[in-house]
Design a protein around this motif. Structure first.
Motif, PDB file in Angstrom:
ATOM      1  N   PHE A  54      57.544  12.303  32.699  1.00  0.00           N
ATOM      2  CA  PHE A  54      56.946  13.105  31.972  1.00  0.00           C
ATOM      3  C   PHE A  54      56.705  12.822  30.752  1.00  0.00           C
ATOM      4  N   SER A  55      55.755  13.596  29.715  1.00  0.00           N
ATOM      5  CA  SER A  55      55.729  13.031  28.321  1.00  0.00           C
ATOM      6  C   SER A  55      55.828  14.066  27.320  1.00  0.00           C
ATOM      7  N   ASP A  57      54.256  14.971  23.442  1.00  0.00           N
ATOM      8  CA  ASP A  57      53.366  14.441  22.643  1.00  0.00           C
ATOM      9  C   ASP A  57      53.683  14.679  21.215  1.00  0.00           C
ATOM     10  N   ARG A  61      55.022  18.674  22.832  1.00  0.00           N
ATOM     11  CA  ARG A  61      54.608  19.713  23.735  1.00  0.00           C
ATOM     12  C   ARG A  61      54.739  18.552  25.169  1.00  0.00           C
ATOM     13  N   TYR A  62      54.957  19.352  26.183  1.00  0.00           N
ATOM     14  CA  TYR A  62      55.291  18.775  27.480  1.00  0.00           C
ATOM     15  C   TYR A  62      54.021  18.656  28.192  1.00  0.00           C
ATOM     16  N   HIS A  63      53.924  17.144  28.809  1.00  0.00           N
ATOM     17  CA  HIS A  63      52.950  16.783  29.727  1.00  0.00           C
ATOM     18  C   HIS A  63      53.420  16.254  31.042  1.00  0.00           C
ATOM     19  N   ASP A  65      52.954  14.027  32.876  1.00  0.00           N
ATOM     20  CA  ASP A  65      52.080  12.674  33.302  1.00  0.00           C
ATOM     21  C   ASP A  65      52.706  11.612  32.387  1.00  0.00           C
ATOM     22  N   ARG A  67      51.078   9.722  29.784  1.00  0.00           N
ATOM     23  CA  ARG A  67      50.417   9.598  28.636  1.00  0.00           C
ATOM     24  C   ARG A  67      51.189   8.923  27.468  1.00  0.00           C
ATOM     25  N   HIS A 107      63.070  20.409  28.867  1.00  0.00           N
ATOM     26  CA  HIS A 107      61.871  19.784  29.339  1.00  0.00           C
ATOM     27  C   HIS A 107      62.206  19.233  30.949  1.00  0.00           C
ATOM     28  N   TRP A 111      60.140  20.027  34.333  1.00  0.00           N
ATOM     29  CA  TRP A 111      59.630  19.100  35.516  1.00  0.00           C
ATOM     30  C   TRP A 111      60.230  19.232  36.811  1.00  0.00           C
TER      31      TRP A 111
END
Ligand code: GDP
Ligand code: MG
Length: 399
Positions: A54-55, A57, A61-63, A65, A67, A107, A111
């Motif tokens: 996960f990433s 930013d 903020r959690y994404h 993917d 990125r 985080h 996931w």
């Protein structure tokens, strides 16, 4: 599911069971950390495999993917020596993460919530596992050799799984708040080095003109096993090498570090004894195969690079009788996990066993309920208990 008693031998608990006071005054158990108790063969450690990533930013903020993953882009190996000014941009282009926000495992739990239905290892694997950050395991690995900084780890069991989350000690908090400005700049310099060594695209070139924002992170989620303990942990990864012999994570990952230029054999010896231990522990756990170090001159410019293959680090210290030994690190960590598994017997997300350690002493345990130590967030507890309600355990009044 898990061994009920701590392993005998090096990891044996001191519970006063033999020749000590009678049972009804049995002292709280503790775990010794002396390196001499944990020598012996290297324990089983499963080759770490990546379950996902996960990433985070620039606003943390959690994404779900990759990125934030960057690409290793070192200067040409046979070109001129590097000259990376690590102080450039400080302080005007520094956006440090807010260290007051204690994220705990949040985080990683997000996931896990999104992926626990598809975990490999078969049904029930997660119920027998320990879930934590890689950084917490790193601290456990180096404990038998640590002379300065203690730690506290909060532990809670939920549906079998043991969760470990670090608590900032009062001493660590005081130290952080009193950080002299030069330390703040030194932290910036470590991140600035990453900016000189990484590109945003495979085959791209680094762009050191932007800001250094330490909210941004790419985290790999890994599965391994130490001794009998299945592990699920996540660690921040600096970059991936598009030219690595294996493109499969974690074998393609590279950890970046900076250190002061060294000039005497004594300086190298001290570096191998102290810093290299931390570098080894951090990269060995997730199976990151190499650390690329930039050595900075007194003005703060990196003038040389050196690659340290993780699996060759121990060779640099093996002959030193005052050096560290990977077996000791791993055996101690295994003993701690056995100790924690046998101490935390109740399945209750509001119950926290706080494991505390200060250099020179054993690991001790205290018991707490709810705030401020409980760390499994309601959104996580509710989501996992709605799906698989546990058989009636401790009654749970209130929310
Ligand atoms: P490390 O091995 O100590 O770098 O820590 P991990 O790789 O296990 O990182 C776990 C999480 O903690 C990631 O989201 C990191 O961005 C975050 N993290 C790592 N170091 C620090 C730190 O010094 N302060 C804060 N607040 N977060 C950190
Ligand atoms: Mg790094």
């Amino acid at each position: 599911m898990e061994p009920q008693g701590a392993k005998r031998g090096a990891g044996e608990m001191k519970d006063g069971a033999t020749g000590g006071p009678p049972k009804w005054t049995r002292p709280a158990p503790s775990l010794p950390t002396d390196a001499s108790l944990y020598a012996g063969p290297f324990p089983f450690y499963r080759r770490p495999s990546e379950l996902g990533c996960f990433s985070l930013d620039s606003e943390r903020r959690y994404h779900g993917d990759s990125r934030a993953l960057r690409y290793f882009a070192p200067p040409p190996a046979h070109g001129s020596a590097p000259d990376f000014d690590l102080r450039e941009g400080y302080p005007e282009r520094y956006r440090p993460r807010d260290e007051e926000t204690q994220e705990g495992l949040d985080h990683l739990l997000r996931w896990l919530l999104e992926h626990r239905g598809q975990l490999e290892g078969g049904p029930g694997w997660l119920a027998g596992a320990v879930v934590t950050w890689r950084g917490h395991l790193t601290k456990l690995l180096t404990t038998p050799y640590e002379l300065r900084e203690g730690w506290q780890l909060a532990a809670s069991r939920l549906q079998g799984t043991l969760y470990l989350s670090e608590v900032e000690t009062p001493a660590a908090r005081a130290q952080r708040l009193a950080h002299p400005p030069f330390l703040r700049e030194l932290m910036y310099m470590g991140y600035k080095f990453e900016q000189y060594m990484c590109a945003d695209t495979p085959g791209g070139s680094p762009d050191p003109s932007g800001e250094v924002n330490t909210n941004v992170a790419f985290c790999s989620v890994l599965r391994s096993q130490l001794g009998t303990h299945p592990l699920l942990f996540s660690g921040e990864v600096d970059c991936t090498d598009p030219k690595a012999p294996s493109t499969q994570p974690p074998a393609c990952y590279v950890e970046l570090k900076t250190s002061k230029e060294m000039h005497s054999p004594g300086q190298w010896r001290s570096f191998y004894r102290h810093k290299l231990l931390k570098w080894w522990a951090q990269s060995f756990l997730p199976g990151v195969p190499r650390v690329v170090a930039g050595f900075r001159d007194p003005e703060g410019s990196v003038r040389s690079l050196r690659t340290f293959p993780t699996m060759e680090m121990f060779e640099l210290i093996r002959a030193d009788r005052e050096g560290w030994n990977p077996s000791v690190c791993m055996n101690f960590c295994a003993a701690f996990l056995s100790f924690a598994q046998s101490t935390v017997t109740q399945d209750d997300p509001r119950l926290v066993h706080l494991f505390s350690w200060e250099p020179g002493g054993p690991v001790t345990v205290s018991i707490h309920h709810d705030a401020p130590y409980a760390f499994l967030p309601t959104w996580y507890v509710d989501a996992v208990t709605q799906d698989f309600p546990s058989p009636a355990k401790t009654p749970c009044p209130g929310n």
